[in-house]
Design a protein around this motif. Structure first.
Motif, PDB file in Angstrom:
ATOM      1  N   ALA A   1       3.126  -1.354   1.323  1.00 10.61           N
ATOM      2  CA  ALA A   1       3.165  -0.092   0.579  1.00 10.61           C
ATOM      3  C   ALA A   1       2.840  -0.312  -0.892  1.00 10.61           C
ATOM      4  CB  ALA A   1       4.545   0.561   0.728  1.00 10.61           C
TER       5      ALA A   1
ATOM      6  N   LEU B   1       0.816  -2.761  -2.264  1.00  9.07           N
ATOM      7  CA  LEU B   1      -0.622  -2.994  -2.448  1.00  9.07           C
ATOM      8  C   LEU B   1      -1.397  -1.719  -2.105  1.00  9.07           C
ATOM      9  CD1 LEU B   1      -0.941  -6.538  -0.809  1.00  9.07           C
ATOM     10  CD2 LEU B   1      -0.866  -6.010  -3.258  1.00  9.07           C
ATOM     11  N   ASN B   2      -0.921  -1.002  -1.085  1.00 10.40           N
ATOM     12  CA  ASN B   2      -1.478   0.306  -0.691  1.00 10.40           C
ATOM     13  C   ASN B   2      -3.001   0.290  -0.585  1.00 10.40           C
ATOM     14  OD1 ASN B   2      -0.563   2.935   0.081  1.00 10.40           O
ATOM     15  ND2 ASN B   2      -1.542   3.762  -1.760  1.00 10.40           N
ATOM     16  N   ILE B   3      -3.513  -0.700   0.121  1.00  8.77           N
ATOM     17  CA  ILE B   3      -4.957  -0.748   0.369  1.00  8.77           C
ATOM     18  C   ILE B   3      -5.247  -0.064   1.700  1.00  8.77           C
ATOM     19  CG2 ILE B   3      -5.284  -2.862  -0.974  1.00  8.77           C
ATOM     20  CD1 ILE B   3      -5.493  -3.135   2.754  1.00  8.77           C
TER      21      ILE B   3
END
Lengths: 517, 517
Positions: free
Chosen positions: A109, A111-113
């Protein structure tokens, strides 16, 4: 997105979640709210301004999240939560959380890539390939399922998506051979104990409902699919011009953990040119232990294999591991390649020659064998976007290691055996099907052999236990009998919790039997 | 699952993620690794024992996670990450992270419930219904889309899943009318600028590929679908006995943010009895601002509407909001109801009478109107299991409020305008299509009007910029021209980042033009 605010909020939320786990037994396992409870607690519209805006102005950032937790999460949300992580949770199948799984999910969550293709975040694709190879080896899957060859693993959200994508791969493979107008002739086979997601996948894929053969499995085979029955049915279908193309077998059915005989079934599938899928969503985890691995014998005949690491393998939801032997079949069914997603570094499963054309400069030095090094997972699944889910599985495998995971599984199975023994000591109850893994199917015996009363009685017993809030169990129906399911598998469950649940079951049974006299 | 270990690990991971955001500009935005990089860094198999087991024995729990972060995450994973949260990320579309979204995701991972039905965690279902009603009101969607009537909202993982489930609902609705053997006659319409997920959904649903009409949209309409063209095509298809049943329009296409004329298109769909879906995956977020809401005018004609809160609305991936006017169509296409998931409290969209039969005792007092109070979201989506995704959207809406969200959107649009102005000042470049939201489509003009050289030139420019690591942009092709896309939308992006990216573009253009002379 302010890094220091994230730090303050994050720490407070970590403390809240840690405290939640410390006090989880104080909550009723099954939420006791009534439908619509939350509508009365929340406003009709979102606020125009954050309602605690004053705190931000004052710089009291930490105060804001603490108040939010207290006023909103604790007061309004938690009463409506059914606590799947409670040690007293024995319903459905477990949904494991662990420290490693949780921090892995946090990192994902953070890094949210969005890892739809290799280039969108190379680490997301590559870690997934590697970790699924690791898990395949732990399960002693045939080498054909590893990414070094034509196969490989992928993380789907759920087993429902896993069976859907392989059904689509199989459908399109056979339609390429026999012509797309033959859709209405395609037939799918499985036992009637197979998870409902197969039926849903057939609906989605446009398989005619009457061609979805859910063959009756009975107590004579402990609810496993009979190879003879399957063979006969396939022969009949062939006679009338239908096209058998997909067989789904299960290792550990949802109702009763029945294990289909993979080897015999697989040979039938192969001799009829069918795709053979093995659903081990729940029981696959147990197969990392040598003493349970034999339940998967015959998986070498399978085209695809699925297990849910999010059920009983300490990996937070969602993480459903799917392996296929022929990844090109998946890609042919699910790929699209619009211009706006193309990239010079976008490696895919195209022949090496094409792949080279997409690369240039320094990358052209790669040798052909490396063309298989990476894939674009967008073409292995229904959605385009995807989270970095391999992080949590990787952390679970690394931070716990195989031996600890095996101990973890064995302990739950030991607890299920213990529960089975408790039942055996009370003549008012019976174990209905042989316990294989960590699920016990049992029931309160009907008074005077009145089966219809027995069903009502067990339904009442279920409701009585669940409404105490001290344990949560669920039910199924086998051969017309209403059966209670006691599924051990929550990470915090210990023997004392099993004993306490049994005590509640006994007490409620005593009351119900007294009432029905 | 030890609560104190979770606390220690969690705090360290929060610090790592906060530090990551503080230093995010130090990383190349686009990962510069080569395919297969990670295979060389990781072992071939999972460890039998956790490799830092000694630390646990010594009780140095915090040390273990810190080492894991340093040795594994920082050294091996981060180099392969493409940093979608970097302020210098301008590729594809954004994938927003925020403090509220992040802690909401944490909470969801902490509770780790599986909310397939109401009873599996009432709060998960009810909060989702309420929060999607909130968002519908912020978007001024017609009342038919609210949960109080026959419609309602649901969180899907991605827009791909959203268009798939409504396509299935529409397919089965028309097949119920004309007979299931008519599948091969069903026709889907959209512009050729529509996201590729529509084509994928058609493949999955068994729509014949030649019946997926992607009508050419040209620069004359700024790449919007022409209602006249649509009408003509439908008429022709009707003449030859085909059955038009589904129209997908887009507000903000992926290539160039084209906006289809919803009102005209919707009327055509309605007069032909077709399902009308509106995909506003990217631009829907902008429509919470009154000055942009008119781009959605005509949505009252739609049967379904979709926007991705995880793109440009500060809600961490994944959170794709879908609304329908007739939820029963979804449920009819996607429901299964096996015994092991039934529950006395399992409310669904069945008629109130059936619903009452499933309830007993204290709940029987509920009045009929309340039968619509809750739904079972498993029947609104492809998977069975689902995460508690409404938490993060709820926290975003509550902790930021509508006005802040509007400011957030406006600021990005202002930055995109700024970028557009920068381009206008450099005669070597041109803006290719009118900028509507926060995406600028532009290109370096070809030397001596040589269009094929122009395509190569812009491709080279893209590669040159991206390989610096200082910014990441992507491309598309419009009317045969290779176009660069500059999508503003990362939460941390400020004017200085736009200026810096423009400087890199100019410098690289200067070098390339010098080389090509």
């Amino acid at each position: 997105m302010d890094a220091e605010q994230l730090r303050e909020y994050g720490h407070k939320m970590v403390d809240f979640i840690a405290d939640y786990y410390k006090t989880i037994e104080n909550f009723p396992v099954l939420s006791q709210v009534e439908p619509g409870y939350l509508r009365n607690l929340l406003p009709d519209s979102a606020p125009n301004q954050p309602d605690s805006f004053q705190h931000v102005l004052d710089g009291e950032v930490a105060q804001l999240i603490l108040e939010f937790i207290r006023l909103h999460i604790q007061a309004k949300i938690l009463p409506g939560v059914t606590h799947w992580q409670s040690p007293n949770y024995f319903a459905y199948y477990p949904s494991n959380s662990s420290v490693a799984g949780f921090v892995g999910e946090m990192l994902s969550a953070g890094l949210n890539i969005v890892g739809f293709s290799w280039i969108a975040s190379p680490a997301a694709t590559e870690l997934e390939m590697i970790v699924l190879d690791w898990l395949a080896k732990m399960l002693k899957l045939p080498e054909d399922f590893l990414s070094a060859g034509q196969g490989g693993g992928v993380i789907q959200g759920t087993a429902s998506e896993a069976v859907l994508v392989v059904l689509l791969a199989a459908r399109d493979k056979v339609l390429r051979r026999v012509g797309k107008d033959a859709l209405e002739k395609l037939v799918v086979y499985a036992s009637d104990q197979t998870h409902s997601s197969l039926q849903k996948a057939c609906q989605i894929a446009g398989i005619h409902p009457e061609n979805c053969r859910l063959l009756k499995a009975t107590s004579s085979t402990n609810y496993a699919l009979s190879p003879e029955f399957l063979s006969e049915t396939i022969s009949q279908d062939l006679t009338i011009g239908l096209i058998p193309f997909f067989l789904c077998a299960t290792v550990g059915t949802t109702s009763s953990t029945a294990v289909d005989p993979l080897l015999s079934l697989g040979k039938i599938a192969k001799s009829n040119g069918m795709w053979f899928h093995v659903d081990a969503a729940y029981a696959g985890s147990a197969c990392v232990c040598p003493e349970f691995r034999h339940y998967m014998d015959g998986v070498e005949e399978a085209d695809s294999f699925n297990m849910n690491a999010h059920k009983w393998f300490l990996t937070n939801f969602d993480c459903s591991a799917l392996w296929v032997k022929d990844r090109s079949a998946l890609v042919q069914a699910l790929s699209t390649n619009p211009e706006y997603l193309k990239n010079k570094k976008m490696a895919d499963s195209k022949p090496a020659k094409t792949w080279f054309l997409m690369y240039s400069g320094k990358l052209a030095k790669l040798v052909a064998s490396q063309a298989n090094m990476v894939v674009d997972y967008k073409d292995w699944q229904v959605p385009l976007g995807r989270r970095f889910r391999s992080l949590k599985l990787w952390m679970v495998l690394r931070l716990y290691g195989l031996e600890n995971l095996q101990c973890y599984i064995r302990n739950h199975i030991k607890l299920a055996k213990h529960f089975e023994n408790l039942i055996a000591q009370d003549p008012r109850f019976e174990v209905v099907t042989p316990r294989i893994f960590s699920l016990v199917c049992f029931r309160l015996l009907p008074v005077r052999n009145n089966e219809s009363h027995g069903n009502k009685l067990n339904h009442q017993l279920l409701d009585a236990v669940n409404s105490t809030g001290s344990a949560f169990i669920s039910h199924t129906v086998l051969s017309g009998k209403y059966i209670l399911r006691f599924a051990v598998g929550a990470p915090l469950t210990e023997e004392k919790h099993v004993n306490a649940a049994w005590k509640v079951l006994q007490d409620k049974a005593t009351s119900l039997l007294a009432e029905s006299l």
